[in-house]
Design a protein around this motif. Structure first.
Motif, PDB file in Angstrom:
ATOM      1  N   ILE A 101      70.714  77.505  55.997  1.00  0.00           N
ATOM      2  CA  ILE A 101      69.612  76.722  55.430  1.00  0.00           C
ATOM      3  C   ILE A 101      68.303  77.107  56.111  1.00  0.00           C
ATOM      4  O   ILE A 101      67.266  77.309  55.459  1.00  0.00           O
ATOM      5  CB  ILE A 101      69.875  75.207  55.594  1.00  0.00           C
ATOM      6  N   GLY A 102      68.341  77.252  57.444  1.00  0.00           N
ATOM      7  CA  GLY A 102      67.146  77.649  58.184  1.00  0.00           C
ATOM      8  C   GLY A 102      66.664  79.034  57.792  1.00  0.00           C
ATOM      9  O   GLY A 102      65.463  79.245  57.565  1.00  0.00           O
TER      10      GLY A 102
ATOM     11  N   ALA B  54      67.209  80.532  54.964  1.00  0.00           N
ATOM     12  CA  ALA B  54      66.710  80.474  53.590  1.00  0.00           C
ATOM     13  C   ALA B  54      65.284  79.930  53.542  1.00  0.00           C
ATOM     14  O   ALA B  54      64.473  80.335  52.693  1.00  0.00           O
ATOM     15  CB  ALA B  54      67.629  79.610  52.737  1.00  0.00           C
ATOM     16  N   LEU B  55      64.960  79.015  54.461  1.00  0.00           N
ATOM     17  CA  LEU B  55      63.626  78.419  54.481  1.00  0.00           C
ATOM     18  C   LEU B  55      62.661  79.166  55.400  1.00  0.00           C
ATOM     19  O   LEU B  55      61.540  78.710  55.640  1.00  0.00           O
ATOM     20  CB  LEU B  55      63.727  76.951  54.911  1.00  0.00           C
ATOM     21  N   GLY B  56      63.120  80.309  55.947  1.00  0.00           N
ATOM     22  CA  GLY B  56      62.215  81.169  56.699  1.00  0.00           C
ATOM     23  C   GLY B  56      62.209  80.987  58.197  1.00  0.00           C
ATOM     24  O   GLY B  56      61.289  81.463  58.875  1.00  0.00           O
ATOM     25  N   TYR B  57      63.231  80.331  58.754  1.00  0.00           N
ATOM     26  CA  TYR B  57      63.312  80.133  60.205  1.00  0.00           C
ATOM     27  C   TYR B  57      64.339  81.107  60.794  1.00  0.00           C
ATOM     28  O   TYR B  57      65.524  81.050  60.456  1.00  0.00           O
ATOM     29  CB  TYR B  57      63.724  78.703  60.540  1.00  0.00           C
ATOM     30  N   ALA B  58      63.877  82.001  61.669  1.00  0.00           N
ATOM     31  CA  ALA B  58      64.790  82.977  62.268  1.00  0.00           C
ATOM     32  C   ALA B  58      65.702  82.329  63.298  1.00  0.00           C
ATOM     33  O   ALA B  58      66.855  82.730  63.478  1.00  0.00           O
ATOM     34  CB  ALA B  58      63.998  84.115  62.912  1.00  0.00           C
ATOM     35  N   ASP B  59      65.210  81.316  64.008  1.00  0.00           N
ATOM     36  CA  ASP B  59      65.982  80.625  65.046  1.00  0.00           C
ATOM     37  C   ASP B  59      66.156  79.162  64.628  1.00  0.00           C
ATOM     38  O   ASP B  59      65.180  78.431  64.459  1.00  0.00           O
ATOM     39  CB  ASP B  59      65.253  80.701  66.387  1.00  0.00           C
ATOM     40  N   VAL B  60      67.415  78.745  64.460  1.00  0.00           N
ATOM     41  CA  VAL B  60      67.683  77.377  63.986  1.00  0.00           C
ATOM     42  C   VAL B  60      68.159  76.471  65.121  1.00  0.00           C
ATOM     43  O   VAL B  60      68.552  75.336  64.870  1.00  0.00           O
ATOM     44  CB  VAL B  60      68.724  77.380  62.847  1.00  0.00           C
ATOM     45  N   SER B  61      68.122  76.956  66.361  1.00  0.00           N
ATOM     46  CA  SER B  61      68.676  76.162  67.461  1.00  0.00           C
ATOM     47  C   SER B  61      67.935  74.829  67.618  1.00  0.00           C
ATOM     48  O   SER B  61      68.543  73.818  67.972  1.00  0.00           O
ATOM     49  CB  SER B  61      68.626  76.948  68.773  1.00  0.00           C
ATOM     50  N   ILE B  62      66.625  74.809  67.324  1.00  0.00           N
ATOM     51  CA  ILE B  62      65.881  73.559  67.463  1.00  0.00           C
ATOM     52  C   ILE B  62      66.369  72.521  66.450  1.00  0.00           C
ATOM     53  O   ILE B  62      66.433  71.326  66.734  1.00  0.00           O
ATOM     54  CB  ILE B  62      64.360  73.784  67.315  1.00  0.00           C
ATOM     55  N   PHE B  63      66.773  72.978  65.247  1.00  0.00           N
ATOM     56  CA  PHE B  63      67.257  72.044  64.232  1.00  0.00           C
ATOM     57  C   PHE B  63      68.653  71.521  64.589  1.00  0.00           C
ATOM     58  O   PHE B  63      68.973  70.363  64.318  1.00  0.00           O
ATOM     59  CB  PHE B  63      67.265  72.718  62.866  1.00  0.00           C
ATOM     60  N   VAL B  64      69.451  72.391  65.196  1.00  0.00           N
ATOM     61  CA  VAL B  64      70.761  71.940  65.680  1.00  0.00           C
ATOM     62  C   VAL B  64      70.568  70.854  66.739  1.00  0.00           C
ATOM     63  O   VAL B  64      71.248  69.817  66.728  1.00  0.00           O
ATOM     64  CB  VAL B  64      71.571  73.120  66.254  1.00  0.00           C
ATOM     65  N   SER B  65      69.613  71.072  67.648  1.00  0.00           N
ATOM     66  CA  SER B  65      69.346  70.084  68.695  1.00  0.00           C
ATOM     67  C   SER B  65      68.780  68.791  68.117  1.00  0.00           C
ATOM     68  O   SER B  65      69.145  67.692  68.542  1.00  0.00           O
ATOM     69  CB  SER B  65      68.371  70.655  69.725  1.00  0.00           C
ATOM     70  N   LEU B  66      67.876  68.911  67.147  1.00  0.00           N
ATOM     71  CA  LEU B  66      67.291  67.720  66.535  1.00  0.00           C
ATOM     72  C   LEU B  66      68.358  66.866  65.857  1.00  0.00           C
ATOM     73  O   LEU B  66      68.380  65.639  65.988  1.00  0.00           O
ATOM     74  CB  LEU B  66      66.213  68.119  65.523  1.00  0.00           C
ATOM     75  N   THR B  67      69.252  67.522  65.122  1.00  0.00           N
ATOM     76  CA  THR B  67      70.343  66.791  64.467  1.00  0.00           C
ATOM     77  C   THR B  67      71.204  66.086  65.491  1.00  0.00           C
ATOM     78  O   THR B  67      71.599  64.924  65.313  1.00  0.00           O
ATOM     79  CB  THR B  67      71.204  67.755  63.627  1.00  0.00           C
ATOM     80  N   SER B  68      71.476  66.771  66.588  1.00  0.00           N
ATOM     81  CA  SER B  68      72.316  66.206  67.640  1.00  0.00           C
ATOM     82  C   SER B  68      71.637  65.022  68.327  1.00  0.00           C
ATOM     83  O   SER B  68      72.230  63.946  68.476  1.00  0.00           O
ATOM     84  CB  SER B  68      72.655  67.288  68.662  1.00  0.00           C
TER      85      SER B  68
ATOM     86  N   CYS C 234      70.326  84.849  50.834  1.00  0.00           N
ATOM     87  CA  CYS C 234      69.446  84.158  49.894  1.00  0.00           C
ATOM     88  C   CYS C 234      68.248  83.617  50.663  1.00  0.00           C
ATOM     89  O   CYS C 234      68.418  83.032  51.744  1.00  0.00           O
ATOM     90  CB  CYS C 234      70.193  83.020  49.187  1.00  0.00           C
ATOM     91  N   ILE C 235      67.064  83.833  50.139  1.00  0.00           N
ATOM     92  CA  ILE C 235      65.835  83.367  50.769  1.00  0.00           C
ATOM     93  C   ILE C 235      65.071  82.491  49.780  1.00  0.00           C
ATOM     94  O   ILE C 235      64.851  82.878  48.637  1.00  0.00           O
ATOM     95  CB  ILE C 235      64.932  84.548  51.202  1.00  0.00           C
ATOM     96  N   GLY C 236      64.707  81.293  50.232  1.00  0.00           N
ATOM     97  CA  GLY C 236      63.931  80.408  49.372  1.00  0.00           C
ATOM     98  C   GLY C 236      64.528  79.012  49.302  1.00  0.00           C
ATOM     99  O   GLY C 236      65.717  78.803  49.568  1.00  0.00           O
ATOM    100  N   ALA C 237      63.700  78.039  48.910  1.00  0.00           N
ATOM    101  CA  ALA C 237      64.148  76.649  48.836  1.00  0.00           C
ATOM    102  C   ALA C 237      65.190  76.434  47.743  1.00  0.00           C
ATOM    103  O   ALA C 237      65.966  75.475  47.802  1.00  0.00           O
ATOM    104  CB  ALA C 237      62.945  75.735  48.600  1.00  0.00           C
ATOM    105  N   HIS C 238      65.213  77.332  46.752  1.00  0.00           N
ATOM    106  CA  HIS C 238      66.156  77.161  45.636  1.00  0.00           C
ATOM    107  C   HIS C 238      67.605  77.377  46.059  1.00  0.00           C
ATOM    108  O   HIS C 238      68.522  76.942  45.347  1.00  0.00           O
ATOM    109  CB  HIS C 238      65.809  78.144  44.516  1.00  0.00           C
TER     110      HIS C 238
END
Length: 560
Positions: free
Chosen positions: A368-369, A371-385, A508-512
């Motif tokens: 998901i990250g 696809a939305l243009g984020y190369a590093d998703v570790s911050i989102f993993v931490s935020l969810t946690s 796949c790249i993009g919000a769709h």
């Protein structure tokens, strides 16, 4: 009823030391939620499509289906055996994945990786069952706070592993898997020594002391969560700063030892001064009270004198008559008796709508990250946690408070989380700038609420005697939800939008890429909301009786 001297004792110290080690076990048992941290490495090494990668994550969650074995064993073997099985299984499961990702061995076949991922997933069911069943039995009058604290640390565990790996190993996937393999094994060896069932509190003094300690644990957990959150927003920390952060974090995780240490010295001082401690009465009335203290129960006089038995728990329920017909909600249920009730299936399906969709986001967060243009998703993993932690710990305390004050059914909080989660999915579907930050926070909070509320609610509806097995049947929703929402829904719809890449994978790249996935999951949450409202209505009378029981206990022990 009986009389006894109520002073702090060594057994109380052991109980709190066991609870601290339980916190440590939960702080390392959220490794199942870290798949996004190394999923891209697996996808690249094994040349997988998104559907194949999602099915690997399903295999990880299918391991929870075998948690039924842990539930069956929880009433037959001591706690330390459950912890030993879980720790060894995790060492093997994550150890094999580490060997593959670190390229110390050639990539295993797809079915072999599924087996090792399944073992890693199943390992946490043994740890969670050992911890939850033992601690809820040890602190029966504080199920909400116990569930919130323990489940809160499960939520924090993903952030703990992620931030430590970022600080010490620069987000290296192989090092991350090595931590997942070794750390739980070492922590469980410690917990095996101290975590055991001990008599629950039986007096107002003990109950009041427990409440004070739980507020301390909550405050400390909040501080740990804020500390982790602050680190996530520090851009490019230096090596020295990262080492200091890691050392401080380990000290914070060790700081709950203050409670058993204080309990021990208080017991030692009390033994020296005898009965001179003004806080501890020489003799108090200890009541053997039941799980449902009813308002005046309706007495049905049968032809022959019924056998009257107290419920398994002290302090919450009124003495109920053992009838030959099936038990009602609030009494002890076997798993088969529980599964014959409509309330069980309402709870089961609503739980599926919440945790199934939440798991789909966590398992696919890496893609998901990207696809939305984020190369590093570790911050989102931490935020969810981290926000999952806030959802778990706050909902446990708040739901307990409103049961005492207003007899508000616990499932009502699940309903609130479902509708908020649906809003979060709509935000993610829109794909506006910053939506992944908002979505990660909302999904984390609501997923945490769902877990923290369902754990004590199940024990209140169906009793504690067979709770280990009932809990693990409800946890079947994790693999089932992962299969339906992650393996099938997200996998198929992503592959429909993706373009093939060289070597057999796709991207796949993009919000769709995930828009339709989020819309379907939002609809599932609305369905779950309706089911939770229905369960709240059906259990309103039960929670009124539980509220009356808690008030009766405080009055009987001379407290307000």
């Amino acid at each position: 009823m009986g009389f006894g001297l109520e002073r702090p004792s060594v057994s109380s110290t052991i109980k709190w030391l066991g609870f601290v080690t339980a916190i440590w076990v939960q702080a390392i048992s959220g490794n199942n939620y870290t798949f996004s941290n190394y999923s891209d490495a697996l996808k690249t090494l094994m040349n997988l499509t998104q559907l194949e990668l999602n099915n690997l994550s399903v295999a990880k969650d299918v391991g929870k289906a075998f948690g039924l074995l842990a539930g069956l064993a929880s009433d037959r073997v001591p706690t330390w055996v459950l912890l030993l099985i879980g720790s060894v299984e995790g060492l093997i499961g994550y150890g094999a994945q580490w060997l593959v990702v670190s390229q110390k061995i050639q990539p295993l076949s797809y079915w072999q990786m599924c087996i090792f991922l399944c073992m890693g997933g199943n390992s946490t069911t043994w740890m969670n069952t050992a911890v939850l069943v033992t601690c809820i039995r040890n602190f029966r009058s504080n199920r909400g706070p116990v569930s919130g604290i323990l489940k809160g640390y499960v939520g924090l565990s993903t952030a703990i592993f992620t931030d430590l790996c970022a600080a010490l190993f620069n987000d290296n996937s192989a090092s991350f898997l090595f931590m997942l393999a070794v750390t739980p094994f070492a922590v469980c060896l410690t917990a095996m020594v101290f975590l055991r069932e001990v008599p629950p509190s039986s007096s107002a003094a003990e109950y009041k002391q427990e409440s004070r300690y739980f507020w301390f644990f909550n405050g400390l957990a909040f501080f740990v969560a804020l500390y982790l959150l602050a680190y996530d927003f520090i851009p490019d920390p230096s090596t020295l700063f990262s080492y200091v952060f890691s050392a401080t974090l380990l000290l914070l995780l060790a700081s709950p030892l203050v409670v058993p240490a204080y309990s021990y010295f208080k017991a030692w001082a009390s033994n020296r001064v005898g009965s001179s401690d003004p806080e501890m009465p020489v003799a108090v009335l200890v009541l053997d009270e039941p799980l449902l203290a009813a308002e005046k129960p309706e007495v049905v006089v049968p032809a022959e004198k019924p056998e009257v038995v107290p419920a398994e728990e002290e302090g919450d329920v009124a003495v109920v008559e053992r009838r030959r017909k099936r038990p009602v909600i609030g009494e002890e249920h076997t798993i088969f008796e529980a599964m014959r009730t409509l309330d069980f299936w309402i709870l089961f399906v609503s739980f599926l709508c919440g945790v199934g969709t939440g798991l789909a986001v966590m398992n696919n967060l890496g893609q998901i990250g990207l696809a939305l243009g984020y190369a590093d998703v570790s911050i989102f993993v931490s935020l969810t946690s981290i926000w999952g932690f806030f959802g778990r710990i706050v909902s446990g305390m708040v739901s307990e408070y409103f049961i005492r004050k207003a007899a508000l059914p616990r499932p009502l909080w699940n309903a609130a989380s479902q509708i908020l989660m649906a809003v979060g999915y709509i935000v993610l579907a829109i794909g506006m700038p910053g939506s992944l930050y908002i979505g990660s926070i909302v999904v984390g909070i609501c997923y945490g609420v769902r877990l923290a509320i369902t754990v004590p609610a199940a024990s209140e509806l169906f009793g504690l005697k067979y709770y280990g097995l009932i809990y693990n049947v409800l946890i079947l929703n994790l693999p089932l939800g992962s299969l339906l929402f992650s393996g099938l829904l997200a996998g198929f719809l992503y592959d429909m939008e993706a373009t093939p890449t060289a070597g057999g994978g796709n991207t796949c790249i993009g919000a769709h890429c995930y828009r339709l996935v989020f819309v379907v999951m939002a609809i599932a949450c609305v369905v779950g909301f309706g089911l939770d409202i229905l369960l709240s209505i059906r259990t309103k009378r039960l929670y009124t009786k539980i509220q009356a029981g808690k008030k009766t206990k405080r009055v009987s022990n001379g407290t307000s």
